[in-house]
Design an enzyme around this catalytic site. Sequence first.
Site, PDB file in Angstrom:
ATOM      1  CG  ASP A 169      83.808 -38.016   9.494  1.00 54.58           C
ATOM      2  OD1 ASP A 169      83.746 -39.113  10.078  1.00 54.58           O
ATOM      3  OD2 ASP A 169      83.429 -36.952  10.011  1.00 54.58           O
ATOM      4  CB  VAL A 193      76.482 -41.235   4.315  1.00 50.83           C
ATOM      5  CG1 VAL A 193      77.989 -41.339   4.499  1.00 50.83           C
ATOM      6  CG2 VAL A 193      75.765 -41.099   5.662  1.00 50.83           C
ATOM      7  CE1 TYR A 198      72.267 -45.666  16.345  1.00 47.21           C
ATOM      8  CE2 TYR A 198      71.692 -47.398  17.917  1.00 47.21           C
ATOM      9  CZ  TYR A 198      72.622 -46.766  17.107  1.00 47.21           C
ATOM     10  OH  TYR A 198      73.916 -47.243  17.055  1.00 47.21           O
ATOM     11  CE  LYS A 236      73.285 -47.939  13.773  1.00 49.85           C
ATOM     12  NZ  LYS A 236      74.435 -47.861  12.844  1.00 49.85           N
ATOM     13  CB  THR A 259      82.572 -43.859  20.239  1.00 51.68           C
ATOM     14  OG1 THR A 259      81.158 -43.679  20.440  1.00 51.68           O
ATOM     15  CG2 THR A 259      82.874 -45.310  19.893  1.00 51.68           C
ATOM     16  CB  THR A 268      78.727 -44.087  23.779  1.00 49.21           C
ATOM     17  OG1 THR A 268      80.154 -44.219  23.909  1.00 49.21           O
ATOM     18  CG2 THR A 268      78.252 -44.854  22.565  1.00 49.21           C
TER      19      THR A 268
END
Length: 261
Positions: free
Chosen positions: A37, A61, A152, A156, A187, A190
């Site tokens: 992270d 990442v 997005y 995805k 989360t 969101t």
Amino acid sequence: MTTLAGKVAIVTGGASGIGYAMVQNLLEAGAKVGVADLNEEKLKELEQQHKGELLGVVTNVTKEEDIKNLVNKTVEAFGGLDIAFNVAGASKSGAIIDQPEEDWNFTVDLCLKGVFLSLKHEAKYMKEHGGGAIVNVSSLNAHVPMHYGAAYSSAKAGVEMLTKNAALEMSKHNIRVNAILPGLVSTPLTSGLTDVDAINEAYLERIPMERAGDPKEIAGPALFLVSEEASYVNGASLLVDGGWAVTGYPDLSKFITENRP
């Protein structure tokens, strides 16, 4: 509860949300976990809470050297790598005709390139050490488009196809690769939308179960996909969305001004 005693896992984006729920499930199942992270403070906190069982590695990442470092440090700390959950993701929204190139690149690099790099180096180690199981987090939006979410949704969808390609290439090395496709989940990422009552209601109108999912409700099915119970599941896409895919995405354009949510 699936037993993963003696197993070693990596979770990217593991300091919050769905990734953190996956870390919790892995620890409860007996695995040792390397958590990637950008939130260094949270990683240190987790290391203190789970001494000897969890390693926090500050990781971007989208940087290949960071991913190599993550895999190497996890292997050095725990002696191997058997399982990986590639969760890290976020987005910058915008209408296609107005979205800045840098916002598109941010979203696609994080959500798709980040999974590619993680998968590449996790699988490279697994190939040479007897195999393993990898789960990539895609999204309902791999199948269902949304206003101001082209970057997005495209990223995805790419994760889902990358997963299938990886399963095709890696099966001969005893590596299973599957994707999990969450719907709306409560989360921090969101909350900016769901904290607005009208937007939240628009979502819930489309979800037959009439609620958002809890991160644990995504982590549980993901844990199944890396377990022995799923030993013949490979290249699959598991929707975990409360039935949302059967109804379609709400039109959020009426809530968006100046091309930004």
